[in-house]
Scaffold this active site. Structure first.
Site, PDB file in Angstrom:
ATOM      1  N   HIS A 103     -99.768   2.539 -46.575  1.00 37.20           N
ATOM      2  CA  HIS A 103    -100.177   3.653 -45.713  1.00 37.20           C
ATOM      3  C   HIS A 103    -101.241   4.451 -46.440  1.00 37.20           C
ATOM      4  O   HIS A 103    -101.074   4.759 -47.627  1.00 37.20           O
ATOM      5  CB  HIS A 103     -98.983   4.550 -45.374  1.00 37.20           C
ATOM      6  N   ASP A 130     -88.224  -7.701 -37.404  1.00 42.10           N
ATOM      7  CA  ASP A 130     -87.633  -9.027 -37.188  1.00 42.10           C
ATOM      8  C   ASP A 130     -88.686 -10.128 -37.332  1.00 42.10           C
ATOM      9  O   ASP A 130     -88.411 -11.185 -37.900  1.00 42.10           O
ATOM     10  CB  ASP A 130     -86.999  -9.107 -35.788  1.00 42.10           C
ATOM     11  N   HIS A 187     -92.566   3.310 -37.793  1.00 45.95           N
ATOM     12  CA  HIS A 187     -91.430   4.217 -37.675  1.00 45.95           C
ATOM     13  C   HIS A 187     -90.452   3.844 -36.562  1.00 45.95           C
ATOM     14  O   HIS A 187     -89.434   4.484 -36.424  1.00 45.95           O
ATOM     15  CB  HIS A 187     -91.960   5.646 -37.496  1.00 45.95           C
ATOM     16  N   ASN A 245    -100.270  -2.619 -42.724  1.00 48.18           N
ATOM     17  CA  ASN A 245    -100.265  -1.213 -42.331  1.00 48.18           C
ATOM     18  C   ASN A 245    -100.003  -1.207 -40.831  1.00 48.18           C
ATOM     19  O   ASN A 245    -100.876  -1.524 -40.029  1.00 48.18           O
ATOM     20  CB  ASN A 245    -101.585  -0.514 -42.670  1.00 48.18           C
ATOM     21  N   ARG A 261     -91.992  10.428 -39.778  1.00 46.24           N
ATOM     22  CA  ARG A 261     -92.771   9.427 -40.514  1.00 46.24           C
ATOM     23  C   ARG A 261     -92.090   8.984 -41.810  1.00 46.24           C
ATOM     24  O   ARG A 261     -92.593   8.141 -42.542  1.00 46.24           O
ATOM     25  CB  ARG A 261     -94.160   9.977 -40.866  1.00 46.24           C
ATOM     26  N   TYR A 291    -106.395  10.451 -43.545  1.00 47.36           N
ATOM     27  CA  TYR A 291    -106.836   9.048 -43.543  1.00 47.36           C
ATOM     28  C   TYR A 291    -108.187   8.810 -44.197  1.00 47.36           C
ATOM     29  O   TYR A 291    -108.631   7.665 -44.281  1.00 47.36           O
ATOM     30  CB  TYR A 291    -106.865   8.537 -42.093  1.00 47.36           C
ATOM     31  N   SER A 341    -102.119   7.541 -45.779  1.00 49.02           N
ATOM     32  CA  SER A 341    -101.660   8.919 -45.962  1.00 49.02           C
ATOM     33  C   SER A 341    -100.352   8.956 -46.754  1.00 49.02           C
ATOM     34  O   SER A 341     -99.683   7.929 -46.897  1.00 49.02           O
ATOM     35  CB  SER A 341    -101.469   9.592 -44.602  1.00 49.02           C
TER      36      SER A 341
HETATM   37  C1  DQA Z   1    -100.356   5.341 -41.316  1.00 46.01           C
HETATM   38  C2  DQA Z   1     -99.246   6.392 -41.228  1.00 46.01           C
HETATM   39  C3  DQA Z   1     -98.536   6.355 -39.891  1.00 46.01           C
HETATM   40  O1  DQA Z   1     -97.512   7.325 -39.835  1.00 46.01           O
HETATM   41  C4  DQA Z   1     -99.527   6.646 -38.789  1.00 46.01           C
HETATM   42  O2  DQA Z   1     -98.897   6.576 -37.527  1.00 46.01           O
HETATM   43  C5  DQA Z   1    -100.736   5.775 -38.843  1.00 46.01           C
HETATM   44  C6  DQA Z   1    -101.322   5.456 -40.140  1.00 46.01           C
HETATM   45  C7  DQA Z   1    -101.182   5.484 -42.612  1.00 46.01           C
HETATM   46  O3  DQA Z   1    -101.948   4.576 -42.924  1.00 46.01           O
HETATM   47  O4  DQA Z   1    -101.080   6.521 -43.285  1.00 46.01           O
HETATM   48  O5  DQA Z   1    -101.305   5.401 -37.817  1.00 46.01           O
HETATM   49  O6  DQA Z   1     -99.767   4.054 -41.314  1.00 46.01           O
END
Ligand code: DQA
Length: 151
Positions: free
Chosen positions: A106, A93, A86, A80, A117, A29, A108
């Site tokens: 995201h 909805d 997930h 985000n 994920r 992150y 990551s």
């Molecule tokens: C995330 C990726 C998700 O899998 C994770 O639970 C997050 C951050 C990301 O910004 O990479 O909390 O959304």
């Protein structure tokens, strides 16, 4: 009377645990806290001449209700969802109800992480899903939305 309507409002919404950025694994992150990320995204929006608003909550129902309120009040959304990505079909909805063009971001690279994920509830509903580009992913999302929003 000459009324000009601008269509440049974008809502940037962060979900569960994203207020903990800066205290989460930096290899996924990065080092920015949520406030610093928001400052960065605000700058990107300014450069693109977009009017941006930010929202964060750790509470799924509040996130859902915020999406309900967006109907007609914004021209696009950058989402985000954190881990809700997930499994929260309720948020999928709610985005459908909001009926605004959205891009999923995201920080990551989800494709290189755990299997759970790999799936996003927003699949097929968003204009694009951007992953693994850190804060730059938000610039890409805003650029895509600007293209999507009718002038
Ligand atoms: C995330 C990726 C998700 O899998 C994770 O639970 C997050 C951050 C990301 O910004 O990479 O909390 O959304």
């Amino acid at each position: 009377m000459n009324v000009t309507t601008t269509h440049n409002r974008v809502e940037v919404m962060h979900g569960v645990n994203l207020d903990m950025l800066g205290k989460r694994p930096a290899e996924h992150y990065g080092n920015l806290g949520l406030d610093e990320l928001v400052t960065r995204v605000r700058r990107y929006a300014h450069e693109l001449d977009l009017e941006v608003r930010f929202y964060h909550t750790n509470h799924e129902g509040e996130f859902v209700e915020h999406l309900h309120r967006l109907r007609g009040l914004t021209d696009g959304a950058v989402l985000n969802l954190g881990a809700w990505t997930h499994y929260s079909w309720a948020i999928r909805d709610a985005l459908e109800i909001a009926a605004v063009p959205a891009v999923e971001v995201h920080l990551s690279d989800l494709s290189a992480r755990e299997e759970w994920r790999q799936r996003s509830v927003l699949e097929g509903l968003v204009v694009e899903s951007i992953s693994g580009k850190g804060p730059d992913g938000y610039r890409e999302a805003l650029t895509l939305l600007k293209r999507e929003i009718p002038g």
